[in-house]
Design a protein around this motif. Structure first.
Motif, PDB file in Angstrom:
ATOM      1  N   ASN A  31       0.815  -1.218   0.000  1.00  0.00           N
ATOM      2  CA  ASN A  31       0.000   0.000   0.000  1.00  0.00           C
ATOM      3  C   ASN A  31       0.849   1.269   0.000  1.00  0.00           C
ATOM      4  O   ASN A  31       0.365   2.351   0.269  1.00  0.00           O
ATOM      5  N   GLU A 192      -2.934   3.486  -0.415  1.00  0.00           N
ATOM      6  CA  GLU A 192      -4.005   2.755  -1.090  1.00  0.00           C
ATOM      7  C   GLU A 192      -3.475   1.447  -1.656  1.00  0.00           C
ATOM      8  O   GLU A 192      -2.325   1.368  -2.073  1.00  0.00           O
ATOM      9  N   THR A 193      -4.336   0.457  -1.662  1.00  0.00           N
ATOM     10  CA  THR A 193      -3.963  -0.806  -2.306  1.00  0.00           C
ATOM     11  C   THR A 193      -4.541  -0.799  -3.724  1.00  0.00           C
ATOM     12  O   THR A 193      -5.263   0.131  -4.098  1.00  0.00           O
ATOM     13  N   LYS A 195      -6.916  -2.555  -4.769  1.00  0.00           N
ATOM     14  CA  LYS A 195      -8.380  -2.604  -4.666  1.00  0.00           C
ATOM     15  C   LYS A 195      -8.997  -1.329  -4.109  1.00  0.00           C
ATOM     16  O   LYS A 195     -10.110  -0.988  -4.457  1.00  0.00           O
ATOM     17  N   THR A 196      -8.286  -0.652  -3.209  1.00  0.00           N
ATOM     18  CA  THR A 196      -8.875   0.542  -2.590  1.00  0.00           C
ATOM     19  C   THR A 196      -8.446   1.830  -3.299  1.00  0.00           C
ATOM     20  O   THR A 196      -8.738   2.925  -2.819  1.00  0.00           O
ATOM     21  N   SER A 197      -7.742   1.698  -4.408  1.00  0.00           N
ATOM     22  CA  SER A 197      -7.191   2.864  -5.100  1.00  0.00           C
ATOM     23  C   SER A 197      -8.285   3.841  -5.568  1.00  0.00           C
ATOM     24  O   SER A 197      -9.251   3.431  -6.220  1.00  0.00           O
ATOM     25  N   HIS A 291      -0.771  -6.302  -6.656  1.00  0.00           N
ATOM     26  CA  HIS A 291      -0.916  -5.845  -5.275  1.00  0.00           C
ATOM     27  C   HIS A 291       0.191  -6.457  -4.401  1.00  0.00           C
ATOM     28  O   HIS A 291       0.397  -6.041  -3.264  1.00  0.00           O
TER      29      HIS A 291
END
Lengths: 353, 85
Positions: A31, A192-193, A195-197, A291
């Motif tokens: 992240n 952010e990852t 997926k959470t970007s 990721h």
């Protein structure tokens, strides 16, 4: 009659450590905007007199190459082929900075010698005393697939029996800052990852992943490398045809693909293609890998290692699952799809062996 | 002279990136090439640039290098005598 080609050994230096069976079970999601590879001890692989001149990219490449060869029980391969997007950028930066700082005087040779893109393949060959075909592809994000295609064709045609092929890229400070400035890489304070970007850019990374390919299946074989197709531009509307043609030439239907390994990286300019791609394979399990590796030009080599490992183990580690769907039947066929911002599309097909 | 030798050792370690070697590990009379520090021809080029950049000494005759780069002792003596900066 074409030879079959097998992935008989894998080696890697990654943000998750070196290549090992438990890598994907132990992996943690990245992240940070920049993710350096965890460096192993190089002392047993590289003499200190050589090591002191080598940047991380060269050391990672040598380590990963040796790991792959050891696993495949190959001492000296017939050929060494690498792919890299930016080459030995650390030494390139050092050399260019010296030019500026010293008004084009006092230029020392070491960083210049080590800055060329083919340094990694050359240093591996020097160390192994491998006098065979030695080639480096520099084609941005399809650098690795270009190298892999070269290796596949040579092995299929029977020109070589064992080929070492790999992808390597290293993070260098100045290049990283420039990529941040143009928002190709996320700002340093974002956490952010993939997926959470929500912000522009990607989490950047580095690493080296090598494969020992051979025409004989061995007890260490991971999978069969079946086909690769690369194409610079594919409009989103053309994606179904692009995929259909590839499947057709491999006499496959979409339902024959058990799992997809996709290059999702958290940047919508790239990821929208993967969403469209997934829709073409409603029955297949969807996996991702950036990721865990970070985005860098040759990171698809890490993706291939992940896919090959899945086929060898006949199991999908939860860390690799993009969606919580599972393959309908036994895992036999995995299709990898990579592109960056809608350019440099690569399809790689591997099969259980 | 002792100060120059220390400075030279520090610069050589930095320029040649001699990992795991400290100033104290280099004796003034140790050979720099072959035995001793085990430097090679690429290092010789680095040392020629170092002499020019740091001390303003241009080595025009490559044959001179063999004697000058024999040890820290010989190198520092040559620098002390010929430096322009």
């Amino acid at each position: 009659m074409k030879n079959n080609v097998f992935i008989n050994g894998i080696g890697a230096v990654t943000a998750q450590g070196i290549w090992r069976t438990e890598l994907f079970e132990e992996a943690s999601e990245l992240n940070e905007a920049v993710n350096h590879a965890q460096q192993p001890s190089y002392k047993e692989f590289i003499a200190p007199a050589m090591s002191r001149r080598m940047s991380r990219g060269i050391k990672m490449g040598i380590y990963a190459a040796q790991q792959a060869l050891d696993e495949a029980e190959v001492t000296v391969p017939d050929a060494i082929i690498t792919g890299t997007g930016l080459g030995c950028s650390e030494d390139s930066e050092k050399f260019l900075r010296n030019i500026l700082d010293n008004q084009e005087e006092f230029l020392t040779p070491t960083s210049f010698i080590q800055s060329t893109h083919n340094t990694v393949a050359a240093q591996i060959a020097l160390r192994l005393q491998c006098k065979g075909y030695n080639f480096t592809y520099v084609n941005r994000s399809i650098s690795f697939e270009s190298a892999l295609l070269d290796a596949l064709l040579q092995l299929q045609q029977g020109e070589e029996e064992h080929i070492l092929v790999g992808g390597v890229d290293e993070v260098s400070d100045h290049t990283f800052r420039l990529l941040q400035l143009i928002e190709e890489v996320k700002a340093s304070d974002t956490n952010e990852t993939v997926k959470t970007s929500v912000t522009p850019g990607v989490n950047y990374g580095e690493g080296a992943t090598f494969f020992s390919l051979g025409v004989q299946k061995t007890r260490s074989s991971y999978a069969e490398l079946v086909d690769i197709h690369i194409q610079h531009r594919v409009d989103r509307a053309e994606l179904p045809d692009f995929v259909a043609q590839f499947l057709e030439r491999n006499t496959l239907a979409a339902a024959d693909v058990d799992a997809l390994l996709l290059g999702y990286n958290g940047d919508s300019a790239s990821d929208s293609y993967y969403v469209a791609f997934e829709a073409l394979f409603p029955q297949a399990a969807s996996l991702y890998y950036k990721h865990l590796s970070g985005q860098y030009d040759a990171c698809s080599a890490f993706g291939l290692a992940a896919a090959a490992s899945v086929l060898q183990q006949r199991h999908i580690p939860s860390r690799l699952k993009w969606k919580d769907n599972t393959a309908p039947g036994p895992l036999k066929t995995v299709l990898l799809y990579n592109q960056l911002k809608g350019k440099d599309h690569a399809l790689t097909l591997i099969r259980a062996c | 002279m002792a100060e120059l030798k220390e400075e030279l050792k520090e610069k050589i370690i930095a320029v040649l990136n001699l990992e795991d070697i400290a100033v104290e590990d280099i004796n003034d009379n140790d050979p720099l090439f072959g035995e001793g520090l085990g430097l090679d021809s690429i290092d010789a080029l680095e040392l020629i640039v170092l002499m020019d950049k740091e001390y303003g000494i241009k080595l025009s005759d490559p044959k001179q290098g063999k004697t000058i780069f024999e040890s820290i002792e010989s190198m520092s003596a040559y620098i002390a005598e010929n430096r322009t900066k």
